[in-house]
Design a protein around this motif. Structure first.
Motif, PDB file in Angstrom:
ATOM      1  N   ALA A 226     -15.742  22.199 -38.422  1.00 42.27           N
ATOM      2  CA  ALA A 226     -14.311  21.959 -38.274  1.00 42.27           C
ATOM      3  C   ALA A 226     -13.804  20.975 -39.315  1.00 42.27           C
ATOM      4  O   ALA A 226     -12.667  21.049 -39.731  1.00 42.27           O
ATOM      5  CB  ALA A 226     -13.999  21.452 -36.872  1.00 42.27           C
ATOM      6  N   ASP A 227     -14.668  20.017 -39.770  1.00 48.33           N
ATOM      7  CA  ASP A 227     -14.251  19.058 -40.794  1.00 48.33           C
ATOM      8  C   ASP A 227     -14.022  19.749 -42.126  1.00 48.33           C
ATOM      9  O   ASP A 227     -13.188  19.326 -42.914  1.00 48.33           O
ATOM     10  CB  ASP A 227     -15.305  17.963 -40.955  1.00 48.33           C
ATOM     11  N   ASP A 228     -14.780  20.802 -42.397  1.00 48.93           N
ATOM     12  CA  ASP A 228     -14.643  21.534 -43.649  1.00 48.93           C
ATOM     13  C   ASP A 228     -13.412  22.428 -43.638  1.00 48.93           C
ATOM     14  O   ASP A 228     -12.901  22.790 -44.683  1.00 48.93           O
ATOM     15  CB  ASP A 228     -15.882  22.397 -43.911  1.00 48.93           C
ATOM     16  N   GLN A 229     -12.947  22.793 -42.454  1.00 51.68           N
ATOM     17  CA  GLN A 229     -11.813  23.709 -42.341  1.00 51.68           C
ATOM     18  C   GLN A 229     -10.773  23.118 -41.387  1.00 51.68           C
ATOM     19  O   GLN A 229     -10.758  23.445 -40.192  1.00 51.68           O
ATOM     20  CB  GLN A 229     -12.291  25.061 -41.832  1.00 51.68           C
ATOM     21  N   PRO A 230      -9.906  22.240 -41.898  1.00 53.00           N
ATOM     22  CA  PRO A 230      -8.932  21.611 -41.002  1.00 53.00           C
ATOM     23  C   PRO A 230      -8.007  22.633 -40.329  1.00 53.00           C
ATOM     24  O   PRO A 230      -7.550  22.427 -39.223  1.00 53.00           O
ATOM     25  CB  PRO A 230      -8.159  20.656 -41.906  1.00 53.00           C
ATOM     26  N   GLY A 231      -7.769  23.743 -40.970  1.00 56.41           N
ATOM     27  CA  GLY A 231      -6.941  24.785 -40.369  1.00 56.41           C
ATOM     28  C   GLY A 231      -7.591  25.366 -39.126  1.00 56.41           C
ATOM     29  O   GLY A 231      -6.931  25.662 -38.126  1.00 56.41           O
ATOM     30  N   LEU A 232      -8.910  25.496 -39.155  1.00 59.25           N
ATOM     31  CA  LEU A 232      -9.645  26.016 -38.012  1.00 59.25           C
ATOM     32  C   LEU A 232      -9.590  25.020 -36.853  1.00 59.25           C
ATOM     33  O   LEU A 232      -9.390  25.411 -35.702  1.00 59.25           O
ATOM     34  CB  LEU A 232     -11.096  26.311 -38.398  1.00 59.25           C
ATOM     35  N   ALA A 233      -9.760  23.738 -37.144  1.00 56.35           N
ATOM     36  CA  ALA A 233      -9.690  22.713 -36.086  1.00 56.35           C
ATOM     37  C   ALA A 233      -8.316  22.736 -35.428  1.00 56.35           C
ATOM     38  O   ALA A 233      -8.200  22.661 -34.199  1.00 56.35           O
ATOM     39  CB  ALA A 233      -9.990  21.334 -36.663  1.00 56.35           C
TER      40      ALA A 233
ATOM     41  N   ALA B 276      -6.226  25.287 -35.323  1.00 52.39           N
ATOM     42  CA  ALA B 276      -6.091  26.543 -34.579  1.00 52.39           C
ATOM     43  C   ALA B 276      -6.822  26.472 -33.244  1.00 52.39           C
ATOM     44  O   ALA B 276      -6.301  26.928 -32.217  1.00 52.39           O
ATOM     45  CB  ALA B 276      -6.616  27.710 -35.419  1.00 52.39           C
ATOM     46  N   LEU B 277      -7.999  25.871 -33.230  1.00 48.13           N
ATOM     47  CA  LEU B 277      -8.747  25.742 -31.978  1.00 48.13           C
ATOM     48  C   LEU B 277      -8.029  24.809 -30.998  1.00 48.13           C
ATOM     49  O   LEU B 277      -8.002  25.067 -29.796  1.00 48.13           O
ATOM     50  CB  LEU B 277     -10.166  25.238 -32.255  1.00 48.13           C
ATOM     51  N   THR B 278      -7.443  23.738 -31.521  1.00 47.57           N
ATOM     52  CA  THR B 278      -6.672  22.827 -30.670  1.00 47.57           C
ATOM     53  C   THR B 278      -5.473  23.551 -30.069  1.00 47.57           C
ATOM     54  O   THR B 278      -5.173  23.397 -28.887  1.00 47.57           O
ATOM     55  CB  THR B 278      -6.196  21.611 -31.492  1.00 47.57           C
ATOM     56  N   ARG B 279      -4.771  24.337 -30.887  1.00 55.89           N
ATOM     57  CA  ARG B 279      -3.607  25.083 -30.393  1.00 55.89           C
ATOM     58  C   ARG B 279      -4.035  26.119 -29.353  1.00 55.89           C
ATOM     59  O   ARG B 279      -3.376  26.281 -28.329  1.00 55.89           O
ATOM     60  CB  ARG B 279      -2.883  25.782 -31.551  1.00 55.89           C
ATOM     61  N   LEU B 280      -5.137  26.806 -29.597  1.00 62.66           N
ATOM     62  CA  LEU B 280      -5.625  27.805 -28.655  1.00 62.66           C
ATOM     63  C   LEU B 280      -5.977  27.154 -27.321  1.00 62.66           C
ATOM     64  O   LEU B 280      -5.632  27.665 -26.257  1.00 62.66           O
ATOM     65  CB  LEU B 280      -6.840  28.529 -29.233  1.00 62.66           C
ATOM     66  N   ARG B 281      -6.623  25.999 -27.366  1.00 64.73           N
ATOM     67  CA  ARG B 281      -6.957  25.274 -26.136  1.00 64.73           C
ATOM     68  C   ARG B 281      -5.676  24.867 -25.398  1.00 64.73           C
ATOM     69  O   ARG B 281      -5.589  24.964 -24.187  1.00 64.73           O
ATOM     70  CB  ARG B 281      -7.809  24.050 -26.461  1.00 64.73           C
ATOM     71  N   GLY B 282      -4.643  24.452 -26.146  1.00 62.50           N
ATOM     72  CA  GLY B 282      -3.366  24.084 -25.532  1.00 62.50           C
ATOM     73  C   GLY B 282      -2.659  25.271 -24.887  1.00 62.50           C
ATOM     74  O   GLY B 282      -1.976  25.120 -23.883  1.00 62.50           O
TER      75      GLY B 282
END
Length: 106
Positions: A2-9, A11-17
């Motif tokens: 996730a540190d290498d791909q801030p967009g993925l982090a 997106a995962l936060t938004r999906l969890r929300g």
């Protein structure tokens, strides 16, 4: 990863929300009497059912009226993925837990 791909982090936060939004149910305040579905007759014969919140104390108090089309008794219900709340709270980014009253839908 996730540190290498801030967009993925993000997106995962938004999906969890979206799947399980942060929700807080506020307890009813002390010193308030709550009466549900009080009948209020209108001049044309229509009967409205209102929820009344008033102080426990005796006396006259100012009236605050709140009318909205969202269902006065439609409270958040806990489901499989957290509380079942209106869709807009799931898709709009919430920086802090959304707070709902234990007595009202707003």
């Amino acid at each position: 990863m996730a540190d290498d791909q801030p967009g993925l982090a993000y997106a995962l936060t938004r999906l969890r929300g979206i799947l399980k939004p942060p929700v807080r149910i506020l307890p009813p305040p002390d010193g308030v009497v709550f009466e549900r579905d009080v009948a209020v007759p209108m001049a044309d014969g229509t009967l409205l059912r209102v929820n009344v919140f008033r102080p426990e104390a005796e006396g006259r108090f100012p009236v605050l009226l709140c009318a909205h089309p969202y269902g006065k008794d439609r409270l958040p219900v806990r489901g499989l993925f957290g509380y079942r709340i209106p869709f807009q709270y799931r898709v709009i980014r919430q920086p802090a837990p959304v707070a709902f009253s234990a007595w009202t839908s707003w």
